[in-house]
Design a protein around this motif. Structure first.
Motif, PDB file in Angstrom:
ATOM      1  N   LEU A 130      16.540  -9.889  10.705  1.00  0.00           N
ATOM      2  CA  LEU A 130      16.343  -8.467  10.977  1.00  0.00           C
ATOM      3  C   LEU A 130      17.206  -8.098  12.166  1.00  0.00           C
ATOM      4  CD1 LEU A 130      14.887  -5.692  10.806  1.00  0.00           C
ATOM      5  CD2 LEU A 130      13.088  -6.683  12.266  1.00  0.00           C
ATOM      6  N   GLY A 131      18.106  -7.129  11.993  1.00  0.00           N
ATOM      7  CA  GLY A 131      18.876  -6.577  13.097  1.00  0.00           C
ATOM      8  C   GLY A 131      18.256  -5.265  13.520  1.00  0.00           C
ATOM      9  N   ILE A 132      18.082  -5.076  14.813  1.00  0.00           N
ATOM     10  CA  ILE A 132      17.475  -3.862  15.359  1.00  0.00           C
ATOM     11  C   ILE A 132      18.405  -3.267  16.402  1.00  0.00           C
ATOM     12  CG2 ILE A 132      15.448  -2.863  16.500  1.00  0.00           C
ATOM     13  CD1 ILE A 132      13.867  -5.336  15.698  1.00  0.00           C
ATOM     14  N   VAL A 133      18.531  -1.950  16.382  1.00  0.00           N
ATOM     15  CA  VAL A 133      19.251  -1.220  17.423  1.00  0.00           C
ATOM     16  C   VAL A 133      18.235  -0.343  18.143  1.00  0.00           C
ATOM     17  CG1 VAL A 133      21.069   0.436  17.938  1.00  0.00           C
ATOM     18  CG2 VAL A 133      21.387  -1.218  16.097  1.00  0.00           C
ATOM     19  N   VAL A 134      18.058  -0.589  19.445  1.00  0.00           N
ATOM     20  CA  VAL A 134      17.132   0.200  20.255  1.00  0.00           C
ATOM     21  C   VAL A 134      17.969   1.029  21.213  1.00  0.00           C
ATOM     22  CG1 VAL A 134      15.101   0.178  21.739  1.00  0.00           C
ATOM     23  CG2 VAL A 134      15.452  -1.667  20.093  1.00  0.00           C
ATOM     24  N   SER A 135      18.032   2.314  20.945  1.00  0.00           N
ATOM     25  CA  SER A 135      18.889   3.195  21.728  1.00  0.00           C
ATOM     26  C   SER A 135      18.238   4.578  21.751  1.00  0.00           C
ATOM     27  CB  SER A 135      20.292   3.238  21.102  1.00  0.00           C
ATOM     28  OG  SER A 135      21.182   3.953  21.917  1.00  0.00           O
ATOM     29  N   THR A 136      19.000   5.624  21.397  1.00  0.00           N
ATOM     30  CA  THR A 136      18.437   6.971  21.300  1.00  0.00           C
ATOM     31  C   THR A 136      17.337   7.006  20.255  1.00  0.00           C
ATOM     32  OG1 THR A 136      20.589   7.862  21.915  1.00  0.00           O
ATOM     33  CG2 THR A 136      19.007   9.401  20.946  1.00  0.00           C
ATOM     34  N   GLY A 137      17.483   6.208  19.224  1.00  0.00           N
ATOM     35  CA  GLY A 137      16.441   5.978  18.230  1.00  0.00           C
ATOM     36  C   GLY A 137      16.238   4.488  18.076  1.00  0.00           C
ATOM     37  N   VAL A 138      15.517   4.105  17.039  1.00  0.00           N
ATOM     38  CA  VAL A 138      15.352   2.683  16.708  1.00  0.00           C
ATOM     39  C   VAL A 138      15.784   2.512  15.259  1.00  0.00           C
ATOM     40  CG1 VAL A 138      13.761   0.749  16.459  1.00  0.00           C
ATOM     41  CG2 VAL A 138      13.450   2.375  18.335  1.00  0.00           C
ATOM     42  N   GLY A 139      16.867   1.784  15.057  1.00  0.00           N
ATOM     43  CA  GLY A 139      17.384   1.550  13.713  1.00  0.00           C
ATOM     44  C   GLY A 139      17.284   0.087  13.356  1.00  0.00           C
ATOM     45  N   VAL A 182       7.779   5.503  20.526  1.00  0.00           N
ATOM     46  CA  VAL A 182       7.324   4.753  21.698  1.00  0.00           C
ATOM     47  C   VAL A 182       8.460   3.975  22.346  1.00  0.00           C
ATOM     48  CG1 VAL A 182       5.669   3.044  22.550  1.00  0.00           C
ATOM     49  CG2 VAL A 182       5.062   4.479  20.595  1.00  0.00           C
ATOM     50  N   ALA A 183       9.315   3.340  21.524  1.00  0.00           N
ATOM     51  CA  ALA A 183      10.259   2.353  22.039  1.00  0.00           C
ATOM     52  C   ALA A 183      11.684   2.862  22.217  1.00  0.00           C
ATOM     53  CB  ALA A 183      10.278   1.129  21.114  1.00  0.00           C
ATOM     54  N   ALA A 184      12.054   3.983  21.619  1.00  0.00           N
ATOM     55  CA  ALA A 184      13.402   4.516  21.823  1.00  0.00           C
ATOM     56  C   ALA A 184      13.580   4.925  23.283  1.00  0.00           C
ATOM     57  CB  ALA A 184      13.644   5.704  20.903  1.00  0.00           C
ATOM     58  N   ALA A 236       6.200 -10.747   8.577  1.00  0.00           N
ATOM     59  CA  ALA A 236       5.185 -11.161   7.612  1.00  0.00           C
ATOM     60  C   ALA A 236       5.582 -10.782   6.188  1.00  0.00           C
ATOM     61  CB  ALA A 236       3.836 -10.535   7.969  1.00  0.00           C
ATOM     62  N   VAL A 237       6.254  -9.645   6.031  1.00  0.00           N
ATOM     63  CA  VAL A 237       6.663  -9.188   4.706  1.00  0.00           C
ATOM     64  C   VAL A 237       7.900  -9.941   4.221  1.00  0.00           C
ATOM     65  CG1 VAL A 237       7.554  -7.220   3.405  1.00  0.00           C
ATOM     66  CG2 VAL A 237       5.644  -6.900   4.981  1.00  0.00           C
ATOM     67  N   CYS A 238       8.850 -10.179   5.113  1.00  0.00           N
ATOM     68  CA  CYS A 238      10.160 -10.704   4.712  1.00  0.00           C
ATOM     69  C   CYS A 238      10.382 -12.168   5.054  1.00  0.00           C
ATOM     70  CB  CYS A 238      11.271  -9.865   5.361  1.00  0.00           C
ATOM     71  SG  CYS A 238      11.278  -8.143   4.845  1.00  0.00           S
ATOM     72  N   ASP A 239       9.428 -12.812   5.738  1.00  0.00           N
ATOM     73  CA  ASP A 239       9.551 -14.231   6.073  1.00  0.00           C
ATOM     74  C   ASP A 239      10.838 -14.497   6.847  1.00  0.00           C
ATOM     75  OD1 ASP A 239       8.824 -16.859   6.230  1.00  0.00           O
ATOM     76  OD2 ASP A 239       9.096 -17.318   4.112  1.00  0.00           O
ATOM     77  N   LEU A 240      11.011 -13.797   7.969  1.00  0.00           N
ATOM     78  CA  LEU A 240      12.236 -13.861   8.756  1.00  0.00           C
ATOM     79  C   LEU A 240      12.340 -15.158   9.539  1.00  0.00           C
ATOM     80  CD1 LEU A 240      12.069 -10.272  10.316  1.00  0.00           C
ATOM     81  CD2 LEU A 240      13.396 -10.973   8.308  1.00  0.00           C
ATOM     82  N   ASP A 241      13.570 -15.546   9.863  1.00  0.00           N
ATOM     83  CA  ASP A 241      13.750 -16.640  10.805  1.00  0.00           C
ATOM     84  C   ASP A 241      14.399 -16.195  12.111  1.00  0.00           C
ATOM     85  OD1 ASP A 241      16.320 -16.345   9.807  1.00  0.00           O
ATOM     86  OD2 ASP A 241      16.434 -18.331   8.920  1.00  0.00           O
ATOM     87  N   ARG A 242      14.983 -14.972  12.135  1.00  0.00           N
ATOM     88  CA  ARG A 242      15.592 -14.508  13.387  1.00  0.00           C
ATOM     89  C   ARG A 242      15.598 -12.979  13.445  1.00  0.00           C
ATOM     90  NH1 ARG A 242      21.149 -17.257  14.677  1.00  0.00           N
ATOM     91  NH2 ARG A 242      19.808 -18.978  14.025  1.00  0.00           N
ATOM     92  N   VAL A 243      15.460 -12.485  14.669  1.00  0.00           N
ATOM     93  CA  VAL A 243      15.595 -11.060  14.948  1.00  0.00           C
ATOM     94  C   VAL A 243      16.664 -10.908  16.021  1.00  0.00           C
ATOM     95  CG1 VAL A 243      14.454  -8.978  15.803  1.00  0.00           C
ATOM     96  CG2 VAL A 243      13.182 -10.600  14.372  1.00  0.00           C
ATOM     97  N   VAL A 244      17.639 -10.051  15.777  1.00  0.00           N
ATOM     98  CA  VAL A 244      18.702  -9.774  16.744  1.00  0.00           C
ATOM     99  C   VAL A 244      18.571  -8.316  17.171  1.00  0.00           C
ATOM    100  CG1 VAL A 244      21.191  -9.610  17.087  1.00  0.00           C
ATOM    101  CG2 VAL A 244      20.242 -11.505  15.769  1.00  0.00           C
ATOM    102  N   ILE A 245      18.541  -8.094  18.475  1.00  0.00           N
ATOM    103  CA  ILE A 245      18.297  -6.749  18.999  1.00  0.00           C
ATOM    104  C   ILE A 245      19.471  -6.312  19.853  1.00  0.00           C
ATOM    105  CG2 ILE A 245      16.719  -5.267  20.283  1.00  0.00           C
ATOM    106  CD1 ILE A 245      14.516  -7.289  19.786  1.00  0.00           C
ATOM    107  N   GLY A 246      20.046  -5.161  19.488  1.00  0.00           N
ATOM    108  CA  GLY A 246      21.135  -4.568  20.254  1.00  0.00           C
ATOM    109  C   GLY A 246      20.820  -3.126  20.598  1.00  0.00           C
ATOM    110  N   GLY A 247      21.839  -2.415  21.072  1.00  0.00           N
ATOM    111  CA  GLY A 247      21.660  -1.028  21.470  1.00  0.00           C
ATOM    112  C   GLY A 247      21.535  -0.881  22.970  1.00  0.00           C
ATOM    113  N   GLY A 248      21.666   0.355  23.440  1.00  0.00           N
ATOM    114  CA  GLY A 248      21.673   0.618  24.877  1.00  0.00           C
ATOM    115  C   GLY A 248      20.430   0.159  25.594  1.00  0.00           C
ATOM    116  N   VAL A 249      19.250   0.373  25.010  1.00  0.00           N
ATOM    117  CA  VAL A 249      18.009  -0.036  25.664  1.00  0.00           C
ATOM    118  C   VAL A 249      17.926  -1.557  25.742  1.00  0.00           C
ATOM    119  CG1 VAL A 249      15.488  -0.001  25.509  1.00  0.00           C
ATOM    120  CG2 VAL A 249      16.787   2.071  25.025  1.00  0.00           C
ATOM    121  N   ALA A 250      18.378  -2.244  24.700  1.00  0.00           N
ATOM    122  CA  ALA A 250      18.342  -3.704  24.692  1.00  0.00           C
ATOM    123  C   ALA A 250      19.255  -4.297  25.765  1.00  0.00           C
ATOM    124  CB  ALA A 250      18.733  -4.226  23.320  1.00  0.00           C
TER     125      ALA A 250
END
Length: 300
Positions: A130-139, A182-184, A236-250
């Motif tokens: 799962l790749g996440i971008v935490v910035s003006t929004g959360v993508g 909450v998190a953006a 829990a839904v996708c059985d992930l092994d890694r999460v990568v978080i980027g974006g300005g807030v990160a």
């Protein structure tokens, strides 16, 4: 041959050339026009495409597009929330006309970010990402079994709109209590200012949290807790092994990642989630361009 890549969002438009090894060998960025019409925004894209073609000197073999969504990957149209003048805009057809004779692939900016990090960044070696971008929004975007997962319309992975508080604040998507509320960055700033913090902007809030300002620390704790709740649900839904978080807030580093990892440790009760790795992104603002090239490679 090179892939000509575009990364189109509400703040900036980027264009670049990526080689077969995933190296970004040329890149240009321009601001997305504000309060402009659809053709004015397209004119910027068209100019940038022409400039990259000139740099490539005939070596473009395909085009990959990472676009803010929602998108429709079947029709090739886009309806970006943050580019209000593009409604049902035929982006793929316009780019195809500007770069004739080569395949053009369109994907959401979230899945392209995830693909970029999976190929050349912090997601290397992960099969379920799962790749996440935490910035003006959360993508966000998903890579499942080593392949970008776009879903029925191309909009899978919009994790910023996972509901973490059913009675929470209204969201721009029309829902209520989404992670983004909450998190953006702007959401954390609004909460902090409502509770007595007097600064301006997410960067200033991160600096305040790093020096121990109690309200700023609590704002990041709230955001991290919301992100953790969402991550555990998706894992829990996708059985992930890694999460990568980027974006300005990160980019605030430990101010976000320390409370995030603490919140995750309290919520990962299932054995198959306990080993989930969470890492900062490595590619920065280049992830979307590199991911757009990966999107082409995975669909040709």
């Amino acid at each position: 041959m090179l892939t000509l890549c575009l990364d189109i969002g509400g703040t900036k438009i980027a264009a670049g050339l990526v080689d077969p090894d995933g190296e970004l060998i040329h890149c240009a960025r321009r601001p997305t026009p504000n309060n402009a019409g659809a053709e004015e925004v397209w004119a910027v894209v068209a100019d940038m495409v022409a400039a990259e073609r000139a740099v490539a000197a005939g070596a473009v073999g395909a085009v990959g597009i990472a676009a803010a969504g929602p998108i429709d990957r079947h029709s090739g149209t886009v309806d970006p929330i943050n580019i209000g003048c593009w409604r049902g805009f035929p982006l793929r057809d316009r780019v195809s006309a500007a770069v004739p004779g080569v395949p053009v692939r369109l994907g959401g900016d979230g899945v392209c970010m995830a693909l970029g990090e999976h190929w050349r960044g912090a997601g290397r070696g992960a099969r379920f990402l799962l790749g996440i971008v935490v910035s003006t929004g959360v993508g966000g975007g998903l890579v499942l079994d080593d392949a970008g997962y776009q879903g029925r319309t191309g909009n899978a992975g919009h994790v910023g709109h996972v509901v973490v508080d059913p009675d929470g604040q209204p969201c721009a998507c029309g829902g209520r209590g989404c992670v983004e509320t909450v998190a953006a960055g702007p959401s954390m700033v609004r909460w902090a200012r409502a509770h007595g913090w007097v600064g301006t902007g997410a960067r200033a809030l991160a600096r305040a949290a790093s020096t121990g300002d109690a309200v700023a620390v609590q704002a990041f704790d709230r955001g991290a807790t919301a992100l953790a709740a969402m991550i555990v649900s998706v894992a829990a839904v996708c059985d992930l092994d890694r999460v990568v978080i980027g974006g300005g807030v990160a980019e605030s580093g430990r101010v976000l990642f320390d409370p995030l990892r603490a919140a995750l440790s309290c919520r990962t009760g299932l054995d198959f989630i306990r080993g989930l790795q969470v890492a900062p992104a490595e590619l920065g603002s280049n992830a979307g361009l590199i991911g757009a090239a990966a999107l082409v490679a995975s669909t040709t």
